[in-house]
Write a protein that holds these residues in place. Structure first.
Motif, short mmCIF file in Angstrom:
data_model
loop_
_atom_site.label_atom_id
_atom_site.label_comp_id
_atom_site.label_asym_id
_atom_site.label_seq_id
_atom_site.Cartn_x
_atom_site.Cartn_y
_atom_site.Cartn_z
N ILE A 141 0.86 -1.18 0.00
CA ILE A 141 0.00 0.00 0.00
C ILE A 141 0.90 1.23 0.00
CG2 ILE A 141 -1.75 1.32 1.25
CD1 ILE A 141 -2.77 -1.26 2.44
N GLY A 142 0.57 2.19 -0.86
CA GLY A 142 1.35 3.41 -0.94
C GLY A 142 0.59 4.60 -0.37
N PHE A 143 1.32 5.51 0.24
CA PHE A 143 0.73 6.78 0.70
C PHE A 143 1.78 7.88 0.58
CE2 PHE A 143 2.59 4.85 4.47
CZ PHE A 143 3.20 5.91 5.14
N GLU A 144 1.42 8.94 -0.12
CA GLU A 144 2.30 10.12 -0.27
C GLU A 144 3.72 9.71 -0.68
OE1 GLU A 144 1.12 13.10 -0.03
OE2 GLU A 144 -0.76 12.83 1.06
N ARG A 147 5.97 3.58 0.70
CA ARG A 147 5.51 2.24 0.35
C ARG A 147 5.53 1.36 1.59
NH1 ARG A 147 3.75 4.52 -3.06
NH2 ARG A 147 3.94 4.32 -5.33
N THR A 174 -0.04 0.10 9.93
CA THR A 174 -0.92 -0.71 9.08
C THR A 174 -2.38 -0.43 9.38
OG1 THR A 174 0.72 -2.48 8.91
CG2 THR A 174 -1.57 -3.06 8.44
N VAL A 177 -3.30 2.99 7.89
CA VAL A 177 -3.39 2.96 6.43
C VAL A 177 -4.66 2.24 5.98
CG1 VAL A 177 -2.32 2.00 4.36
CG2 VAL A 177 -0.91 3.16 6.06
N ARG A 178 -5.00 1.14 6.65
CA ARG A 178 -6.20 0.38 6.28
C ARG A 178 -7.48 1.15 6.61
NH1 ARG A 178 -5.44 -4.62 4.47
NH2 ARG A 178 -3.64 -5.89 5.07
N ALA A 180 -7.64 4.69 6.56
CA ALA A 180 -7.32 6.08 6.23
C ALA A 180 -8.59 6.92 6.14
CB ALA A 180 -6.55 6.14 4.92
N ARG A 239 -2.74 10.88 1.70
CA ARG A 239 -3.37 10.42 0.46
C ARG A 239 -2.81 9.05 0.10
NH1 ARG A 239 -1.01 10.50 -4.17
NH2 ARG A 239 0.50 12.05 -3.41
N LEU A 240 -3.68 8.08 -0.12
CA LEU A 240 -3.25 6.76 -0.55
C LEU A 240 -2.97 6.74 -2.04
CD1 LEU A 240 -5.60 4.35 1.45
CD2 LEU A 240 -3.42 5.32 2.13
N ASP A 241 -1.87 6.11 -2.45
CA ASP A 241 -1.52 6.06 -3.88
C ASP A 241 -2.33 5.00 -4.59
OD1 ASP A 241 0.32 7.96 -3.17
OD2 ASP A 241 2.03 6.56 -3.13
#
Length: 241
Positions: A141-144, A147, A174, A177-178, A180, A239-241
């Motif tokens: 999972i990517g954010f800003e 990775r 984690t 991110v899950r 967000a 922001r999630l990629d």
């Protein structure tokens, strides 16, 4: 009945020979490999000689170096899980222990089965994603431009450098991110990251988040990813990629 077999190698660090012997015998009977040390000097020797899957570390040790200093020293060099064992059942000590990188904290006198249950929980969180990766492939999972490799439990910054996280820090990130964009209370964060088998109190979550911010925020005092929601909890706004 034969004891269950484990691949984990534990290091028990405690100045009380009775406790070292008790823990060594118990975990060897459960199928673990166990080494021990009476103080920080012996601990450093063991860590240079071998790799360990977890360290059970007493908070109060002789020789002028306490368990908190040793935990900082370990964490500066490795992400090996640390469980602190101590006769000082003080909330401040627990918070400081978590802040310096301990994965769990249990007060003496303790039940060996509880120590074992908590240890298995730490090892399970650390090892399960790697096993699942073999069967299902990697999940990233990517954010800003960061990775997060959930399968290998690795975090890479925008330049591609790996950022070392403790087990607790990785589980916390984690979870954010899950979820967000969703405001998470401290109780929910405890449920999602550590489970109700561990005693929940607000400042343990805060301590974990302070440490995580230091590793992923440009300015930890003005966080852009993990923001506090006054009176409620925290929200991951990246922001999630």
């Amino acid at each position: 009945m034969a004891a269950l077999q484990h691949d984990a190698h534990l290091l028990v660090v405690d100045d009380d020979p009775r406790i070292r012997q008790m823990l060594t015998r118990y975990f060897e009977d459960e199928g673990y490999t166990v080494s021990s040390a009476a103080d920080g000097i012996e601990m450093r020797v063991r860590l240079r000689q071998q790799n360990f899957d977890a360290v059970l570390l007493d908070l109060v040790l002789p020789g002028g170096t306490d368990g908190l200093d040793l935990a900082r020293e370990i964490r500066a060099q490795s992400d090996v899980p640390i469980m602190m064992l101590t006769g000082r059942d003080d909330v401040v000590d627990r918070i400081v222990g978590l802040e310096v990188g301990a994965d769990d904290y249990i007060a003496k006198p303790f039940h060996l089965r509880e120590v074992h249950a908590r240890l298995k929980s730490i090892l399970r969180r650390r090892q399960a994603p790697a096993r699942s990766a073999e069967a299902a492939g990697e999940e990233i999972i990517g954010f800003e431009d960061w990775r997060l490799n959930l399968s290998r439990r690795q975090l890479f910054d925008p330049e591609g450098a790996e950022i070392e996280l403790t087990t607790g820090e990785f589980d916390m990130l984690t979870t954010f991110v899950r979820h967000a964009g969703r405001v998470l209370t401290r109780d929910v964060l405890m449920d999602l990251t550590r489970g109700r088998s561990l005693e929940a109190f607000d400042r343990t979550i805060d301590a974990q988040i302070v440490r995580l911010r230091r590793k992923i925020e440009t300015d930890p005092k003005k966080p852009q990813f993990i923001k506090a929601v006054r009176g409620v909890g925290y929200v991951f706004t990246a922001r999630l990629d």
